[in-house]
Design a protein around this motif. Sequence first.
Motif, PDB file in Angstrom:
ATOM      1  N   HIS A 122      -2.483  41.530  11.390  1.00 10.43           N
ATOM      2  CA  HIS A 122      -1.249  41.567  12.224  1.00 10.43           C
ATOM      3  C   HIS A 122      -0.817  40.503  12.553  1.00 10.43           C
ATOM      4  O   HIS A 122      -0.543  40.380  13.888  1.00 10.43           O
ATOM      5  CB  HIS A 122      -1.377  42.793  12.781  1.00 10.43           C
ATOM      6  CG  HIS A 122      -1.691  43.933  12.232  1.00 10.43           C
ATOM      7  ND1 HIS A 122      -0.963  44.754  11.360  1.00 10.43           N
ATOM      8  CD2 HIS A 122      -2.871  44.678  12.280  1.00 10.43           C
ATOM      9  CE1 HIS A 122      -1.522  45.918  10.903  1.00 10.43           C
ATOM     10  NE2 HIS A 122      -2.598  45.866  11.638  1.00 10.43           N
ATOM     11  N   THR A 123      -0.849  39.266  11.925  1.00  5.90           N
ATOM     12  CA  THR A 123      -0.459  38.022  12.451  1.00  5.90           C
ATOM     13  C   THR A 123       1.389  37.658  12.441  1.00  5.90           C
ATOM     14  O   THR A 123       1.684  38.410  11.635  1.00  5.90           O
ATOM     15  CB  THR A 123      -1.056  36.908  11.423  1.00  5.90           C
ATOM     16  OG1 THR A 123      -2.417  36.952  11.343  1.00  5.90           O
ATOM     17  CG2 THR A 123      -0.814  35.396  11.818  1.00  5.90           C
ATOM     18  N   SER A 124       1.537  36.934  13.520  1.00  6.74           N
ATOM     19  CA  SER A 124       2.855  36.588  13.547  1.00  6.74           C
ATOM     20  C   SER A 124       3.083  35.239  13.409  1.00  6.74           C
ATOM     21  O   SER A 124       1.825  34.441  13.547  1.00  6.74           O
ATOM     22  CB  SER A 124       3.301  36.990  14.952  1.00  6.74           C
ATOM     23  OG  SER A 124       2.792  36.071  16.096  1.00  6.74           O
ATOM     24  N   VAL A 125       4.082  34.582  12.718  1.00  7.16           N
ATOM     25  CA  VAL A 125       4.412  33.136  12.705  1.00  7.16           C
ATOM     26  C   VAL A 125       5.445  32.931  13.894  1.00  7.16           C
ATOM     27  O   VAL A 125       6.197  33.800  14.304  1.00  7.16           O
ATOM     28  CB  VAL A 125       5.032  32.879  11.313  1.00  7.16           C
ATOM     29  CG1 VAL A 125       3.681  33.062  10.308  1.00  7.16           C
ATOM     30  CG2 VAL A 125       6.088  33.614  10.871  1.00  7.16           C
ATOM     31  N   GLU A 126       5.465  31.546  14.240  1.00  5.71           N
ATOM     32  CA  GLU A 126       6.372  31.211  15.084  1.00  5.71           C
ATOM     33  C   GLU A 126       7.363  30.139  14.285  1.00  5.71           C
ATOM     34  O   GLU A 126       6.894  29.291  13.292  1.00  5.71           O
ATOM     35  CB  GLU A 126       5.827  30.252  16.172  1.00  5.71           C
ATOM     36  CG  GLU A 126       7.066  29.951  17.260  1.00  5.71           C
ATOM     37  CD  GLU A 126       6.177  29.188  18.412  1.00  5.71           C
ATOM     38  OE1 GLU A 126       7.090  28.515  19.343  1.00  5.71           O
ATOM     39  OE2 GLU A 126       5.026  29.157  18.531  1.00  5.71           O
ATOM     40  N   ARG A 131      18.831  26.601  16.990  1.00  7.32           N
ATOM     41  CA  ARG A 131      18.829  27.768  17.880  1.00  7.32           C
ATOM     42  C   ARG A 131      17.891  28.098  18.573  1.00  7.32           C
ATOM     43  O   ARG A 131      18.072  28.881  19.491  1.00  7.32           O
ATOM     44  CB  ARG A 131      19.406  29.075  17.078  1.00  7.32           C
ATOM     45  CG  ARG A 131      20.814  28.711  16.488  1.00  7.32           C
ATOM     46  CD  ARG A 131      21.365  30.048  15.711  1.00  7.32           C
ATOM     47  NE  ARG A 131      19.954  30.554  14.837  1.00  7.32           N
ATOM     48  CZ  ARG A 131      20.181  30.970  13.515  1.00  7.32           C
ATOM     49  NH1 ARG A 131      21.190  31.066  12.959  1.00  7.32           N
ATOM     50  NH2 ARG A 131      19.317  31.416  12.708  1.00  7.32           N
ATOM     51  N   GLY A 132      16.683  27.641  18.567  1.00  8.10           N
ATOM     52  CA  GLY A 132      15.560  27.831  19.386  1.00  8.10           C
ATOM     53  C   GLY A 132      14.347  28.370  18.439  1.00  8.10           C
ATOM     54  O   GLY A 132      14.399  28.259  17.276  1.00  8.10           O
ATOM     55  N   SER A 133      13.318  28.811  19.151  1.00  7.21           N
ATOM     56  CA  SER A 133      11.911  29.271  18.092  1.00  7.21           C
ATOM     57  C   SER A 133      11.902  30.918  18.556  1.00  7.21           C
ATOM     58  O   SER A 133      12.434  31.437  19.473  1.00  7.21           O
ATOM     59  CB  SER A 133      10.953  28.583  18.876  1.00  7.21           C
ATOM     60  OG  SER A 133      10.664  28.939  20.231  1.00  7.21           O
ATOM     61  N   ARG A 134      11.257  31.602  17.703  1.00  2.96           N
ATOM     62  CA  ARG A 134      11.254  33.087  17.578  1.00  2.96           C
ATOM     63  C   ARG A 134       9.820  33.352  16.942  1.00  2.96           C
ATOM     64  O   ARG A 134       9.473  32.483  16.039  1.00  2.96           O
ATOM     65  CB  ARG A 134      12.502  33.643  16.964  1.00  2.96           C
ATOM     66  CG  ARG A 134      12.579  33.366  15.577  1.00  2.96           C
ATOM     67  CD  ARG A 134      13.681  34.290  14.945  1.00  2.96           C
ATOM     68  NE  ARG A 134      14.007  33.596  13.822  1.00  2.96           N
ATOM     69  CZ  ARG A 134      14.220  34.350  12.730  1.00  2.96           C
ATOM     70  NH1 ARG A 134      14.024  35.632  12.772  1.00  2.96           N
ATOM     71  NH2 ARG A 134      14.454  33.860  11.487  1.00  2.96           N
ATOM     72  N   MET A 136       7.848  36.086  14.372  1.00  6.37           N
ATOM     73  CA  MET A 136       8.190  37.138  13.364  1.00  6.37           C
ATOM     74  C   MET A 136       6.800  37.459  13.027  1.00  6.37           C
ATOM     75  O   MET A 136       5.983  36.748  12.719  1.00  6.37           O
ATOM     76  CB  MET A 136       9.039  36.608  12.305  1.00  6.37           C
ATOM     77  CG  MET A 136       9.460  37.386  11.096  1.00  6.37           C
ATOM     78  SD  MET A 136      10.203  36.682   9.938  1.00  6.37           S
ATOM     79  CE  MET A 136      11.793  36.488  10.422  1.00  6.37           C
ATOM     80  N   MET A 137       6.787  38.757  12.580  1.00  8.18           N
ATOM     81  CA  MET A 137       5.290  39.237  12.079  1.00  8.18           C
ATOM     82  C   MET A 137       5.397  38.635  10.812  1.00  8.18           C
ATOM     83  O   MET A 137       6.496  38.477   9.953  1.00  8.18           O
ATOM     84  CB  MET A 137       5.515  40.837  11.898  1.00  8.18           C
ATOM     85  CG  MET A 137       5.440  41.616  13.172  1.00  8.18           C
ATOM     86  SD  MET A 137       3.825  41.023  14.186  1.00  8.18           S
ATOM     87  CE  MET A 137       2.634  41.639  13.098  1.00  8.18           C
ATOM     88  N   LEU A 138       4.298  38.360   9.943  1.00 11.84           N
ATOM     89  CA  LEU A 138       3.985  37.632   8.917  1.00 11.84           C
ATOM     90  C   LEU A 138       4.439  38.693   7.739  1.00 11.84           C
ATOM     91  O   LEU A 138       5.094  37.949   6.864  1.00 11.84           O
ATOM     92  CB  LEU A 138       2.721  37.152   8.809  1.00 11.84           C
ATOM     93  CG  LEU A 138       2.179  36.580   7.575  1.00 11.84           C
ATOM     94  CD1 LEU A 138       2.760  35.282   7.306  1.00 11.84           C
ATOM     95  CD2 LEU A 138       0.517  36.387   7.268  1.00 11.84           C
ATOM     96  N   ALA A 139       4.398  39.739   7.688  1.00  8.26           N
ATOM     97  CA  ALA A 139       4.795  40.554   6.714  1.00  8.26           C
ATOM     98  C   ALA A 139       6.398  40.637   6.493  1.00  8.26           C
ATOM     99  O   ALA A 139       6.852  40.448   5.410  1.00  8.26           O
ATOM    100  CB  ALA A 139       4.219  42.049   6.946  1.00  8.26           C
ATOM    101  N   GLU A 140       6.974  40.458   7.586  1.00  8.79           N
ATOM    102  CA  GLU A 140       8.268  40.283   7.625  1.00  8.79           C
ATOM    103  C   GLU A 140       8.883  38.914   7.101  1.00  8.79           C
ATOM    104  O   GLU A 140       9.786  38.656   6.202  1.00  8.79           O
ATOM    105  CB  GLU A 140       8.912  40.612   8.967  1.00  8.79           C
ATOM    106  CG  GLU A 140      10.300  40.672   9.007  1.00  8.79           C
ATOM    107  CD  GLU A 140      10.923  40.759  10.461  1.00  8.79           C
ATOM    108  OE1 GLU A 140      12.193  40.409  10.392  1.00  8.79           O
ATOM    109  OE2 GLU A 140      10.203  41.035  11.588  1.00  8.79           O
ATOM    110  N   PHE A 141       8.235  37.774   7.389  1.00 10.42           N
ATOM    111  CA  PHE A 141       8.459  36.527   7.137  1.00 10.42           C
ATOM    112  C   PHE A 141       8.107  36.209   5.637  1.00 10.42           C
ATOM    113  O   PHE A 141       9.005  35.809   4.841  1.00 10.42           O
ATOM    114  CB  PHE A 141       7.532  35.618   7.643  1.00 10.42           C
ATOM    115  CG  PHE A 141       7.420  34.089   7.399  1.00 10.42           C
ATOM    116  CD1 PHE A 141       8.335  33.226   7.722  1.00 10.42           C
ATOM    117  CD2 PHE A 141       6.532  33.730   6.524  1.00 10.42           C
ATOM    118  CE1 PHE A 141       8.342  31.905   7.224  1.00 10.42           C
ATOM    119  CE2 PHE A 141       6.626  32.077   5.965  1.00 10.42           C
ATOM    120  CZ  PHE A 141       7.322  31.391   6.462  1.00 10.42           C
ATOM    121  N   LEU A 142       7.191  36.997   4.769  1.00  4.40           N
ATOM    122  CA  LEU A 142       6.841  36.838   3.597  1.00  4.40           C
ATOM    123  C   LEU A 142       7.824  37.555   2.775  1.00  4.40           C
ATOM    124  O   LEU A 142       8.364  37.234   1.657  1.00  4.40           O
ATOM    125  CB  LEU A 142       5.443  37.516   3.196  1.00  4.40           C
ATOM    126  CG  LEU A 142       4.170  36.512   3.937  1.00  4.40           C
ATOM    127  CD1 LEU A 142       2.816  37.415   3.477  1.00  4.40           C
ATOM    128  CD2 LEU A 142       4.127  35.090   3.238  1.00  4.40           C
TER     129      LEU A 142
END
Length: 142
Positions: A122-126, A131-134, A136-142
């Motif tokens: 359940h990794t997240s990515v930055e 506009r800045g940083s945020r 997101m869950m890796l699954a959503e990023f992919l």
Amino acid sequence: MPSYARPTTVTEAVALLAQAPYVLVAGATDLYPAAGLNGDLMDLLGIDGLTGTTKSAEGFRIGACTTWTTLAEADLPPAFAALQAAALQVGGRQVQNVGTIGGNLCNASPAADGVPPLLLMHTSVELASPRGSRRMMLAEFL
């Protein structure tokens, strides 16, 4: 002739990207010189904080420019065993020495060896932008 940028901070890299299109590279294992690049290169390897693994109160952080060899040899808890095993399966030793986990995730290759273990954890990515940083869950990023 394409230009070459080597920023030292994420803020500098984002500012350069806002000014001109760059082909982002770190390990560059999938960069084909004969492909006729249509853009300038930005080398991400010199950016502080994008290499290695660190532990914090929030958990572990793996920098996007961390090589597979570094990841495989890192002193990580047992929960990372599948990711470290995958790190040893990425290409040959030469690719493991220069290929990065961030490149593996962003390349859109069906052979993204790091994706299954990272999804299981359940990794997240930055992500960073003007506009800045945020996060997101890796699954959503992919």
